[in-house]
Design a protein around this motif. Sequence first.
Motif, PDB file in Angstrom:
ATOM      1  N   VAL A 148       0.843  -1.201   0.000  1.00 51.31           N
ATOM      2  CA  VAL A 148       0.000   0.000   0.000  1.00 51.31           C
ATOM      3  C   VAL A 148       0.882   1.256   0.000  1.00 51.31           C
ATOM      4  O   VAL A 148       2.095   1.168   0.231  1.00 51.31           O
ATOM      5  CB  VAL A 148      -0.953  -0.035   1.235  1.00 51.31           C
ATOM      6  CG1 VAL A 148      -0.205   0.182   2.535  1.00 51.31           C
ATOM      7  CG2 VAL A 148      -2.104   0.945   1.103  1.00 51.31           C
ATOM      8  N   TYR A 162       6.778  -0.186  12.886  1.00 53.68           N
ATOM      9  CA  TYR A 162       5.570   0.220  12.163  1.00 53.68           C
ATOM     10  C   TYR A 162       5.917   1.456  11.348  1.00 53.68           C
ATOM     11  O   TYR A 162       5.831   2.583  11.824  1.00 53.68           O
ATOM     12  CB  TYR A 162       4.459   0.501  13.163  1.00 53.68           C
ATOM     13  CG  TYR A 162       3.072   0.688  12.587  1.00 53.68           C
ATOM     14  CD1 TYR A 162       2.076  -0.257  12.791  1.00 53.68           C
ATOM     15  CD2 TYR A 162       2.738   1.825  11.850  1.00 53.68           C
ATOM     16  CE1 TYR A 162       0.794  -0.080  12.286  1.00 53.68           C
ATOM     17  CE2 TYR A 162       1.462   2.008  11.334  1.00 53.68           C
ATOM     18  CZ  TYR A 162       0.490   1.053  11.561  1.00 53.68           C
ATOM     19  OH  TYR A 162      -0.783   1.224  11.065  1.00 53.68           O
ATOM     20  N   GLN A 214       3.546   5.402   5.206  1.00 54.89           N
ATOM     21  CA  GLN A 214       3.389   6.735   4.599  1.00 54.89           C
ATOM     22  C   GLN A 214       4.663   7.297   3.959  1.00 54.89           C
ATOM     23  O   GLN A 214       5.060   8.421   4.242  1.00 54.89           O
ATOM     24  CB  GLN A 214       2.873   7.726   5.653  1.00 54.89           C
ATOM     25  CG  GLN A 214       1.541   7.295   6.252  1.00 54.89           C
ATOM     26  CD  GLN A 214       1.006   8.288   7.263  1.00 54.89           C
ATOM     27  OE1 GLN A 214       1.750   8.852   8.058  1.00 54.89           O
ATOM     28  NE2 GLN A 214      -0.290   8.498   7.247  1.00 54.89           N
ATOM     29  N   MET A 252       5.463   4.632  13.943  1.00 60.48           N
ATOM     30  CA  MET A 252       4.698   4.603  15.183  1.00 60.48           C
ATOM     31  C   MET A 252       5.501   3.836  16.219  1.00 60.48           C
ATOM     32  O   MET A 252       5.957   2.722  15.950  1.00 60.48           O
ATOM     33  CB  MET A 252       3.343   3.931  14.999  1.00 60.48           C
ATOM     34  CG  MET A 252       2.508   4.036  16.285  1.00 60.48           C
ATOM     35  SD  MET A 252       0.874   3.345  16.151  1.00 60.48           S
ATOM     36  CE  MET A 252       1.264   1.637  16.065  1.00 60.48           C
ATOM     37  N   ILE A 272       3.332   8.891  16.840  1.00 58.26           N
ATOM     38  CA  ILE A 272       3.791   8.762  15.456  1.00 58.26           C
ATOM     39  C   ILE A 272       4.683   9.946  15.132  1.00 58.26           C
ATOM     40  O   ILE A 272       4.330  11.101  15.425  1.00 58.26           O
ATOM     41  CB  ILE A 272       2.601   8.701  14.481  1.00 58.26           C
ATOM     42  CG1 ILE A 272       1.722   7.481  14.803  1.00 58.26           C
ATOM     43  CG2 ILE A 272       3.088   8.626  13.035  1.00 58.26           C
ATOM     44  CD1 ILE A 272       0.453   7.405  13.984  1.00 58.26           C
ATOM     45  N   GLU A 303       0.581  12.522  17.441  1.00 57.75           N
ATOM     46  CA  GLU A 303       0.671  11.851  16.138  1.00 57.75           C
ATOM     47  C   GLU A 303       1.036  12.859  15.050  1.00 57.75           C
ATOM     48  O   GLU A 303       0.316  13.821  14.806  1.00 57.75           O
ATOM     49  CB  GLU A 303      -0.663  11.185  15.798  1.00 57.75           C
ATOM     50  CG  GLU A 303      -0.995  10.024  16.734  1.00 57.75           C
ATOM     51  CD  GLU A 303      -2.321   9.373  16.395  1.00 57.75           C
ATOM     52  OE1 GLU A 303      -3.255  10.084  15.993  1.00 57.75           O
ATOM     53  OE2 GLU A 303      -2.419   8.142  16.544  1.00 57.75           O
ATOM     54  N   GLU A 358       1.798  12.859  11.075  1.00 58.36           N
ATOM     55  CA  GLU A 358       1.537  11.896   9.997  1.00 58.36           C
ATOM     56  C   GLU A 358       1.549  12.549   8.624  1.00 58.36           C
ATOM     57  O   GLU A 358       1.564  13.760   8.479  1.00 58.36           O
ATOM     58  CB  GLU A 358       0.139  11.275  10.188  1.00 58.36           C
ATOM     59  CG  GLU A 358      -0.048  10.521  11.475  1.00 58.36           C
ATOM     60  CD  GLU A 358      -1.453   9.962  11.565  1.00 58.36           C
ATOM     61  OE1 GLU A 358      -1.793   9.114  10.726  1.00 58.36           O
ATOM     62  OE2 GLU A 358      -2.207  10.392  12.451  1.00 58.36           O
ATOM     63  N   ASP A 371      -2.802  -4.633  14.721  1.00 63.36           N
ATOM     64  CA  ASP A 371      -2.063  -4.861  13.469  1.00 63.36           C
ATOM     65  C   ASP A 371      -2.104  -6.328  13.044  1.00 63.36           C
ATOM     66  O   ASP A 371      -1.122  -6.866  12.545  1.00 63.36           O
ATOM     67  CB  ASP A 371      -0.608  -4.381  13.605  1.00 63.36           C
ATOM     68  CG  ASP A 371       0.108  -4.364  12.249  1.00 63.36           C
ATOM     69  OD1 ASP A 371      -0.597  -4.285  11.216  1.00 63.36           O
ATOM     70  OD2 ASP A 371       1.346  -4.445  12.232  1.00 63.36           O
ATOM     71  N   SER A 407      -7.908   3.356  16.200  1.00 68.15           N
ATOM     72  CA  SER A 407      -7.433   4.634  15.665  1.00 68.15           C
ATOM     73  C   SER A 407      -5.914   4.728  15.639  1.00 68.15           C
ATOM     74  O   SER A 407      -5.360   5.678  15.086  1.00 68.15           O
ATOM     75  CB  SER A 407      -7.992   5.781  16.516  1.00 68.15           C
ATOM     76  OG  SER A 407      -7.550   5.614  17.859  1.00 68.15           O
ATOM     77  N   ARG A 408      -5.240   3.742  16.233  1.00 67.40           N
ATOM     78  CA  ARG A 408      -3.780   3.822  16.225  1.00 67.40           C
ATOM     79  C   ARG A 408      -3.243   3.438  14.860  1.00 67.40           C
ATOM     80  O   ARG A 408      -3.912   2.793  14.066  1.00 67.40           O
ATOM     81  CB  ARG A 408      -3.215   2.905  17.310  1.00 67.40           C
ATOM     82  CG  ARG A 408      -3.523   3.412  18.702  1.00 67.40           C
ATOM     83  CD  ARG A 408      -3.021   2.457  19.735  1.00 67.40           C
ATOM     84  NE  ARG A 408      -3.593   1.129  19.542  1.00 67.40           N
ATOM     85  CZ  ARG A 408      -3.088   0.025  20.070  1.00 67.40           C
ATOM     86  NH1 ARG A 408      -1.985   0.078  20.778  1.00 67.40           N
ATOM     87  NH2 ARG A 408      -3.679  -1.122  19.875  1.00 67.40           N
ATOM     88  N   GLY A 409      -2.007   3.828  14.611  1.00 75.23           N
ATOM     89  CA  GLY A 409      -1.436   3.556  13.301  1.00 75.23           C
ATOM     90  C   GLY A 409      -1.931   4.578  12.295  1.00 75.23           C
ATOM     91  O   GLY A 409      -2.530   5.592  12.662  1.00 75.23           O
ATOM     92  N   THR A 410      -1.695   4.316  11.029  1.00 77.00           N
ATOM     93  CA  THR A 410      -1.996   5.309  10.002  1.00 77.00           C
ATOM     94  C   THR A 410      -3.197   4.878   9.166  1.00 77.00           C
ATOM     95  O   THR A 410      -3.426   3.690   8.941  1.00 77.00           O
ATOM     96  CB  THR A 410      -0.762   5.538   9.117  1.00 77.00           C
ATOM     97  OG1 THR A 410      -0.224   4.284   8.712  1.00 77.00           O
ATOM     98  CG2 THR A 410       0.304   6.286   9.898  1.00 77.00           C
ATOM     99  N   ALA A 411      -3.963   5.873   8.717  1.00 78.82           N
ATOM    100  CA  ALA A 411      -5.281   5.625   8.126  1.00 78.82           C
ATOM    101  C   ALA A 411      -5.212   4.816   6.830  1.00 78.82           C
ATOM    102  O   ALA A 411      -6.067   3.971   6.581  1.00 78.82           O
ATOM    103  CB  ALA A 411      -5.968   6.965   7.872  1.00 78.82           C
ATOM    104  N   TYR A 449      -2.862   2.630   5.791  1.00 77.56           N
ATOM    105  CA  TYR A 449      -2.540   1.238   6.098  1.00 77.56           C
ATOM    106  C   TYR A 449      -3.737   0.545   6.745  1.00 77.56           C
ATOM    107  O   TYR A 449      -4.038  -0.621   6.453  1.00 77.56           O
ATOM    108  CB  TYR A 449      -1.323   1.193   7.029  1.00 77.56           C
ATOM    109  CG  TYR A 449      -0.931  -0.198   7.467  1.00 77.56           C
ATOM    110  CD1 TYR A 449      -0.225  -1.041   6.608  1.00 77.56           C
ATOM    111  CD2 TYR A 449      -1.284  -0.675   8.718  1.00 77.56           C
ATOM    112  CE1 TYR A 449       0.116  -2.325   6.999  1.00 77.56           C
ATOM    113  CE2 TYR A 449      -0.940  -1.957   9.120  1.00 77.56           C
ATOM    114  CZ  TYR A 449      -0.242  -2.779   8.264  1.00 77.56           C
ATOM    115  OH  TYR A 449       0.092  -4.054   8.652  1.00 77.56           O
ATOM    116  N   ASN A 450      -4.455   1.264   7.603  1.00 80.37           N
ATOM    117  CA  ASN A 450      -5.603   0.668   8.271  1.00 80.37           C
ATOM    118  C   ASN A 450      -6.732   0.330   7.298  1.00 80.37           C
ATOM    119  O   ASN A 450      -7.500  -0.600   7.544  1.00 80.37           O
ATOM    120  CB  ASN A 450      -6.106   1.587   9.388  1.00 80.37           C
ATOM    121  CG  ASN A 450      -5.305   1.410  10.674  1.00 80.37           C
ATOM    122  OD1 ASN A 450      -4.669   0.379  10.869  1.00 80.37           O
ATOM    123  ND2 ASN A 450      -5.342   2.409  11.544  1.00 80.37           N
TER     124      ASN A 450
END
Lengths: 436, 177
Positions: free
Chosen positions: A294, A336, A339, A354, A360, A381, A383, B78, B113-117, B119-120
């Motif tokens: 991705v 992790y 982006q 992260m 992040i 965060e 991002e 994850d 909500s953790r991590g990045t949108a 990838y989620n």
Amino acid sequence: MPLSRQVFSVVFLLMTALPLHLLAAEPGGEYIAIRKEGSGKIALALSKLDSRTTEESKLAEHLDTIIHEGLDYVGSFSMISPPLNVKNKGEGENHLINYGALDSVGAAVYVCGAVTNTLGTITLDMEVYDTSEAKLLFRKTYNGQAQQFRAIGYAFCSDLVEFLTGKKSVFGSKIVFVSNKTGFKEIYECDFDGQGVEQLTNSRTISLTPSLSPDGRYLAYTDFSSGRPTLYIRDLSDGKTSAAEKSGVSIDPAWKNSREVATTLSFEGDQAIYLITTGGVVSRRLTNSNGIDVSPSFSPDGNKMAFVSTRNGSPQIFIQDLPSGQTSRLTFSGRYNTQPSWSPLGDKIAYTTMDNGGQINIFVIGADGSGLMQLTENSAENESPSWSPDGSMIVFTSSRKGVKKLYIMNATGENQRPLLPMDGEQMQPCWSLFRQ
Amino acid sequence: MNKSIKGIVFLALMATAGCSSQTAVTSPEKHESNVTPSTANVPASPVTSAPSAAPSPSGYGFDRWQTGPLGDAFFDFDSSVLGADAQAQLKQNAGWLDNNPLTKVLIEGHCDSRGTAEYNLALGERRATTAKEYLKKLGVAPSRLDAVSFGEEKPFDTSAGEDAWAKNRRAHFVIKK
């Protein structure tokens, strides 16, 4: 002062039939300004703009503010007040620049100019001098209507920055982003400085991950109008919109060039990155591994693609050489990493890590894996980094004040500041390469 | 009232479709398992519990988007691997689907909500498709199952902390009318 005005009037008369951006002396060439020792900034003295009438003096004041804002935004200049005796009357119609006085206050570059208003057409005449060499660097005239005020001022800023730094400037570039201001996540755009916000979608579902083609003609984004995350490509010239033709997800686009966009599709089962045309037709499969692939981002020549993959377990950044198909892992620090954003200068890739606490942060790493540098820290965060077209700045999302907002910073992480005041949350900024 | 009507429908359906639905069930051992190596034993015959809103094994799974008795399958951070609880919930859901063969379901994959949108969104799709594949192995016709990802865009619990996050990492079932 009256003498300089006469000089400008002559230039104006010559240029009056010509459009905005017309050159009196072509900026460019090999000149690179000497930066002040230590600060890395160019010491620049800018005189108040000359004007003849009360009305013009108001215009001059306004333009003066815009030019200051523009140069301030770039962050490459330290502004110095010009000495009072900066201009002396010379023989005939010339004014003389007092280089000695400029040198004594430490100014490397001196800028002066004048504003005239003729039947609603505003003319800005600008001159730029090198104080140590005691010579004119360039002179240029800008014409426009009153509503183009900011564009006129920024056109000069753009020329000045490009002349003095030898690089393309950010002036005229756009940033597209997501905001939930209306209660729904929709796509918006604004100018590079946060001005001129416009709403681009009104799907009233969830719209995400906007990306403008390098030529600025197409907007690719994902939204849920169909009930599932689907990639749409809108031709901004006529509003015609195409959807990615395949079933499953089609998410997180990035442009390889102005005719092909890469996106994650899942119609073959596993999630892989494909190239699709502006009409939504799949032209080529790029990745082939088990797990998630991705978030593509391309090198400026389009030959390499950075992307996120879980082929080794946790999400990490990989680089694929497209001609050979060879893929190598870029990130080894952190569990992790997502982006990726490839700098338009080609040498660096920004991405986010992260940590175990859920924070992040934005990092920059050489495209060869060297020189890892952390740009944000201890601020919740941070991002979605995206580079300015000149590679000098990064726009990103931060929740450091609680709600997600857009911020900008220098490519080194310095001078982090909010981009624009806007209601709701803002996120997923993408800085365009094209400039108006 | 509603329950008894459903019961009658259920009995009628059992009479006509019960046999074929039994033969449609295949054991996952016969397949190359790409769901998870820790797949628990699947019942040899379909679960034939009454089509009522039985409590889910996890004790959770009904929310404002819930339109029927199907419980959510939950995931680790994850991860799109089905743990023992998630598998037990999916078996229960398969039993209900087996007893309600005219229903179709949408399986929504969600993330915390953790991590990045971005990838989620991809992770959420894997959660939904993993649940879908597992139900297929339990004999539910794939034409009855649709999967979609909402990533972290529609959390069930918007508060922060592991309690909320755990509720949001799920494959959620919506019965299509």
